[in-house]
Design a protein around this motif. Sequence first.
Motif: not given
Length: 282
Positions: A29-36
Amino acid sequence: MTTVTVLHPGSMGAAVAAQAVAAGHEVLWVPDGRSEATRERALQAGAVAVDSLAVALDRSSVVLSVCPPQAAEDVAMEVAGHDFSGVYVDANAINPQRMKQIAGAVCPGSVVLDGAIFGPPPGGQRTARLYLAGDQQAVGVVEGLFKDTHLEPRRASGDIGSASALKMAFASYQKAARTLAGVAHALAATHGVGAELTAEAATMASNILSDPEYLPSVAARAWRWAPEMEDIAETLRAADLPTEIADATVAVLTRWEQDKDRYDLSVAATLAHLRGRGLASS
């Protein structure tokens, strides 16, 4: 082991990712820009964070798009901007027309599957079904991802758009029925008869959607039900409640006016009349 990218691990996406991980596959998965909160769900699911979408796609042979339906095109276009040559599964609750547009937008060289998830986020005692339509070899690849998990892949009849149409048909009843229940309880509460409504509801049949054989009897009585729904609309209006559902029901019932007292009508003819079409055999 197959490497899969999940875009993006919300409550449903994370649960789907966890099933693929449990089956022995690598999920990125790509965490860039995703919430905590998303980060925590991905961690719990066993998904592996990568630096960018480009990295994820380069390592993956399957992409699963499980996102809010309004973002389906944006996610597809992000993938389209990279040289992805694997299987792209759009498993979002979108209409068939949007699904076909997405299938045409994803970069050449990828194989697009139309997916639709039914049921709660899978895991524990909860199971869900993933209907798939499109290239049968690609469907087989996705089936292998979830073998012996709580997410059961099923093949939808038809090509791209058919799985989405199934989702729209089911959700049209499921969500409208629950919304209508809210209106009904609000109306009953306004007049102080909420307990009685709940008691009467407990006697109702629960197989309305699963037994279409009763529909000709609805068409046969539409001429009586439409005026009743007009009175219901007036009652709702007097209680300052929305009347749109009642008004829409009247509009639907008028399509069956030709079927007054025709209890022997076939289900096929009943549905054709609802679509505004006649059948020679009807």
